[in-house]
Design an enzyme around this catalytic site. Structure first.
Site, short mmCIF file in Angstrom:
data_model
loop_
_atom_site.label_atom_id
_atom_site.label_comp_id
_atom_site.label_asym_id
_atom_site.label_seq_id
_atom_site.Cartn_x
_atom_site.Cartn_y
_atom_site.Cartn_z
N GLU A 96 0.83 -1.21 0.00
CA GLU A 96 0.00 0.00 0.00
C GLU A 96 0.86 1.26 0.00
O GLU A 96 2.00 1.26 0.46
CB GLU A 96 -0.92 0.01 1.22
CG GLU A 96 -1.96 -1.07 1.18
CD GLU A 96 -2.85 -1.09 2.40
OE1 GLU A 96 -3.87 -1.78 2.36
OE2 GLU A 96 -2.53 -0.42 3.42
N GLU A 135 -1.42 -9.99 -6.79
CA GLU A 135 -1.44 -10.73 -8.06
C GLU A 135 -0.55 -10.04 -9.10
O GLU A 135 0.20 -10.68 -9.83
CB GLU A 135 -2.87 -10.84 -8.60
CG GLU A 135 -3.82 -11.54 -7.66
CD GLU A 135 -4.51 -10.63 -6.66
OE1 GLU A 135 -5.58 -11.03 -6.16
OE2 GLU A 135 -4.02 -9.51 -6.38
#
Length: 132
Positions: free
Chosen positions: A44, A55
């Site tokens: 983040e 992913e």
């Protein structure tokens, strides 16, 4: 590699996640057609649009190492809530994977994972052919 092993790799990489805002860890383990596994975790950023998804990190690592043919991906979150790849990650997967890519979603210890195909999760995918 068994499905459980692939899920475990997705679980383990969560410890490297950087999630100071959501505290929601995600790990992904992407298996190539020849059986090599690349992992990724979410990272983040205070500017949320600059955050990286697990992913996408796994795909980037695999492609960086010369792989573009994949058989399955396992995705796990800290709460083991059956998380699936988001729409953006589904589209990124579709750039490199066929509709029959297996997407294995972690439902937690003692539970069978839910398995989708990429085509189930992202019908009518935007493809390179559409851009020509």
């Amino acid at each position: 590699m068994t499905t459980r092993d692939l899920l475990e790799a997705a679980r383990e990489i969560q410890s490297a996640a950087h999630v100071p805002y959501s505290e929601y860890t995600v790990g992904a383990a992407l298996e190539t057609a020849d059986g090599e596994v690349f992992v990724g975790c979410n990272l983040e950023n205070a500017n949320y649009s600059n955050s990286l998804h697990a992913e996408a990190v796994a795909i980037a690592e695999a492609v960086k190492n010369g792989h573009t043919d994949f058989s399955r991906i396992a995705v796990s979150s800290g709460p083991r809530d059956g998380v699936t790849p988001c729409g953006m990650c589904r589209q990124t997967l579709a750039e490199f994977c066929a509709d029959d890519l297996k997407v294995i979603c972690d439902e937690g210890e003692g539970e069978e994972p839910t398995v989708y195909t990429l085509g189930d999760l992202l019908p009518n995918t935007i493809t390179q052919d559409m851009l020509e």
